[in-house]
Design an enzyme around this catalytic site. Sequence first.
Site, PDB file in Angstrom:
ATOM      1  N   TYR A 195      31.042  51.444  56.857  1.00 34.75           N
ATOM      2  CA  TYR A 195      31.766  52.604  55.996  1.00 34.75           C
ATOM      3  C   TYR A 195      32.763  52.821  56.916  1.00 34.75           C
ATOM      4  CZ  TYR A 195      27.507  52.404  53.054  1.00 34.75           C
ATOM      5  OH  TYR A 195      26.551  52.005  52.353  1.00 34.75           O
ATOM      6  N   LYS A 262      18.468  47.092  62.761  1.00 35.59           N
ATOM      7  CA  LYS A 262      18.480  45.473  62.802  1.00 35.59           C
ATOM      8  C   LYS A 262      18.973  44.921  64.166  1.00 35.59           C
ATOM      9  CE  LYS A 262      18.014  41.869  60.225  1.00 35.59           C
ATOM     10  NZ  LYS A 262      16.730  41.482  59.999  1.00 35.59           N
ATOM     11  N   ASP A 316      14.259  45.318  57.880  1.00 37.44           N
ATOM     12  CA  ASP A 316      13.856  44.464  56.737  1.00 37.44           C
ATOM     13  C   ASP A 316      12.014  44.754  56.710  1.00 37.44           C
ATOM     14  OD1 ASP A 316      14.639  43.310  59.005  1.00 37.44           O
ATOM     15  OD2 ASP A 316      13.145  41.424  58.605  1.00 37.44           O
ATOM     16  N   ASP A 340      21.223  53.315  53.644  1.00 40.25           N
ATOM     17  CA  ASP A 340      22.025  53.674  52.039  1.00 40.25           C
ATOM     18  C   ASP A 340      20.991  52.739  51.271  1.00 40.25           C
ATOM     19  OD1 ASP A 340      23.333  53.720  49.786  1.00 40.25           O
ATOM     20  OD2 ASP A 340      25.265  52.654  50.642  1.00 40.25           O
TER      21      ASP A 340
END
Length: 457
Positions: A195, A262, A316, A340
Amino acid sequence: MTSYKKIQVPQEGQKIELKNGKLSVPDFPIIPFFAGDGTGPDIWRATRHVLDQAIKTAYSGKKKIVWMEIYAGLSALKNYDKDTVLPQETLDAINEFRVAIKGPLTTPVGGHKFVCLVCSAEQNEDNGRRPEKCVKCGSEWLTPRFRSVNVQLRQKLDLYACVRPVRWFKGVPCPVKEPEKFNIVIFRENTEDVYAGIEFENGTPEQKKVYDFLTKEMGKKFNPDSGIGIKPISKTGSQRLIRMAIQYAIDHQKPSVTIVHKGNIQKFTEGAFRDWGYEVAKTEFRDKIVTEAELWDKHNGKLPAGKILIKDRIADQTFQQLLLRPDEYSVLATPNLNGDYISDAAAAQVGGLGIAPGANIGDKAALFEATHGTAPKYTDKDMVNPGSLILSGVMMLEHLGWQEAANLIVSALEQTIQDKTVTYDLERQMTGAKKLKTSEFGEAIARHMGKAASVAA
Ligand code: NAP
């Protein structure tokens, strides 16, 4: 006090101040607001009514919010120079008055040149000229493509934490079997990651320069016709976010903070986010926390009383865990993009975006907001669910320390939903429910607060 061109500062009321890093809230605080685009004005009217009623009921006139209108999106276009969607004085007012609340804003999505702030339609030039009217809704409020005002607000005001509590409200239809097990607060980093807006379009000289640097000087290999985005995640940005999440867990007696990342793939950004998180936990909160490794090495898997467990999960896997074992999670700290996705998925799990609240919080100011968009097809229909903005208002009252008013709203909202008197989005999923307009839903909540007060009296 700063002087403003278009913003009218009310005569009554006082500013909220910061004293030694803590909010000092007068009984009549001036709070800036803007209703937002699309369905924003409908949900704002209902929200303001509910907030005012709750405060009146809880404090019998001894406390009151003095609202001050500020402008962004369509309201800014109407009040300032052409094409101004985020006036500097809106930013100044939020900084000066410390706490503000907002409705949703239109954000351009496609590659078109102009955006309609009434219906969100996007279009190109008309025979090489600026289009006079929106091709879709006919409005004259078209403006050149701009960077998301929401993202600008977060970055320019340094509102580095996006805080989203997600819990189930009894009676709300939802896709899981045991929604009551779901009660988490997500702290999403709000200023960095993809972002940050560092992107290079395929086919541009800038892209070619970055491509050449990465392939020739850094030895990386990828397709030359790639769009290129940069993902900065800093130690400073990560640690201040995770610090806020841990402090929240301490203040609210939450059992755990999970760092979501991640890092298995993106080692120096997401992996570093995790490592910096453990570092801040161990150096700044040593006597209050136990890490998951320590839990097994030193405590036989049992969390000592009064301690907060700090753990981490791959992003995940977190999605699976929130579906399968949600009660093992309490506070989550995430980088921007993961947060998000997770916030919206979590909200869907307990009944959808219509009732998911949110806040953007920094060290100097806080901005409370509906988490959904402008839902433009329902503009001015008095139809959509104001629950998200109302619950963001509840977060705002809690932030001010006005817990009694916040509690009144939550129980009245629960009661209204359990009565099956709801807006269309919930009504279509319930059997035997009565469909209310946005304004009627706000009225119903206010009525329940009135009843609760007269029972208490
Ligand atoms: P959206 O406005 O969130 O609406 C998508 C759908 O979600 C609606 O059509 C509606 O579903 C449902 N919905 C949204 N708000 C609702 C509410 N209050 N009550 C009940 N249902 C609600 O998403 P979008 O259509 O993708 O975005 C529209 C504009 O908003 C875009 O310009 C987007 O960039 C912007 N946006 C702004 C924010 C923000 O300001 N924070 C956030 C997201 C998007 P049904 O049609 O199925 O009833």
